[in-house]
Design an enzyme around this catalytic site. Sequence first.
Site, short mmCIF file in Angstrom:
data_model
loop_
_atom_site.label_atom_id
_atom_site.label_comp_id
_atom_site.label_asym_id
_atom_site.label_seq_id
_atom_site.Cartn_x
_atom_site.Cartn_y
_atom_site.Cartn_z
N ARG A 46 19.57 80.79 76.61
CA ARG A 46 19.48 79.87 77.75
C ARG A 46 18.03 79.61 78.12
NH1 ARG A 46 23.63 79.88 82.73
NH2 ARG A 46 24.93 79.65 80.88
N LYS A 82 22.94 88.12 75.42
CA LYS A 82 22.45 86.83 75.89
C LYS A 82 20.93 86.84 75.84
CE LYS A 82 24.39 83.05 77.70
NZ LYS A 82 25.76 82.54 77.44
N ASP A 121 22.94 77.43 74.08
CA ASP A 121 23.47 77.61 75.44
C ASP A 121 22.85 76.53 76.32
OD1 ASP A 121 25.19 79.77 76.88
OD2 ASP A 121 23.54 79.41 78.27
N VAL A 190 29.33 69.76 77.33
CA VAL A 190 30.77 70.00 77.23
C VAL A 190 31.54 69.14 78.23
CG1 VAL A 190 32.59 71.74 77.33
CG2 VAL A 190 30.36 72.35 76.41
N GLY A 191 31.04 69.05 79.46
CA GLY A 191 31.72 68.28 80.49
C GLY A 191 31.90 66.82 80.09
N ASP A 209 28.68 65.10 89.40
CA ASP A 209 27.56 65.85 88.81
C ASP A 209 26.41 65.79 89.81
OD1 ASP A 209 26.65 66.77 85.74
OD2 ASP A 209 25.00 66.20 87.04
N1 PHE Z 1 26.87 79.21 74.75
C1 PHE Z 1 27.81 79.87 73.90
C2 PHE Z 1 28.79 80.65 74.77
O1 PHE Z 1 28.52 80.92 75.92
C3 PHE Z 1 27.06 80.78 73.02
C4 PHE Z 1 27.31 80.73 71.57
C5 PHE Z 1 27.89 79.67 70.92
C6 PHE Z 1 26.94 81.81 70.85
C7 PHE Z 1 28.11 79.71 69.59
C8 PHE Z 1 27.14 81.86 69.51
C9 PHE Z 1 27.72 80.80 68.88
O2 PHE Z 1 29.86 81.01 74.34
#
Ligand code: PHE
Length: 359
Positions: A46, A82, A121, A190-191, A209
């Site tokens: 992130r 993470k 992320d 994604v949204g 948003d």
């Molecule tokens: N952002 C993804 C999640 O929170 C992280 C991720 C995706 C990690 C794909 C590895 C592979 O799930």
Amino acid sequence: MNATSGHQASRFEHEEVVVRRGQRSGLPIIVAIHSTARGPAIGGCRFWQYPHWTDGLTDALRLSAGMTDKCAAAGIRQGGGKTVVALPPGQVLDPAARRDILHDVGDAIDNLGGRYTTGPDVGTTPDDMATIGERTTSVFCRPRELGGSGDSSPRTATGVLAALQALCAHLDGRATLDGRRISLVGLGHVGTLLARELAAAGAKLLIADIDTTRRVVAAELGAEWTSPEHALTAEVDVLIPAALGGQLTDDLVPRLRCAAIAGPANNQLANESVADLLHSRGITWAPDYLVSAGGILYATASEIDRLGHDQAVERVRTIGANLTAVLDAARHGNCSPHHAARARIHALLQVRNKPEPAN
Ligand code: PHE
């Protein structure tokens, strides 16, 4: 943000947390490994601006714990981790600065010797994964032309759709989204994909948003545009949290007018007890760690188990049956779905967990 994910804040329960000053960027690079009890840790990288870098550390601790739950709940033999890069507020990254940070991230991850693999992320892309991949092999979701499984956002969206169908079937026996009133908060990667799929499936959409320029997406889809506050409290069948975490608070629950909640945002509950509040109000909350597992299911199916695209998508769609099992268990046990899901996760994590000293 003060969301937790079923973990006590006072006890140090992570296996390893690395904070190092990036050799090139000078920025704090934070890698948190929460658990490798079920396999090497995975979790996205992130990039986010925090008032203070220690806020990024707090975020990494909580997000990595959430990944342990997410993997276990999805039946993936991996643990939770993470990476967080705490960007100073107001800083705009030019490509060279971005590359430096990504190389610093790659070095920090490579140093962990395979105990943790990263992925995209909030704030990072498959191209960024390619740049991290110049320093380590411990990276998922590089672009397809480089041998990775590519953008995970469409897979996460597919998983959320499977969850929404299962949720609707649980509520009234109909797995279809046609004609459902749905409120979507957050038009990120994604949204936005979800909004398009939902509109195509015939849902009546209300969209919000914090970035008001995103209203063009609502206009394009024939959806109603509103403020995040109104979208959260609108009278709808399903509320979809698709923005940052911690939105479901004690204050919000009494004002909610949705029948159910399911969305891709990570760590939606501001605190554990919100799950019980939702349950006592008769609002069905589909645990976020179940709903949002599409990205990791697809990436691990493709890059670890070497499945082809169609089979990997089938894996993603197991989220539907998985959620149904949890919702059924909750209904029979008259407990919240969160409670039912955590009981399953707890049993799974128990298998290889060593006893911990009490403190
Ligand atoms: N952002 C993804 C999640 O929170 C992280 C991720 C995706 C990690 C794909 C590895 C592979 O799930």
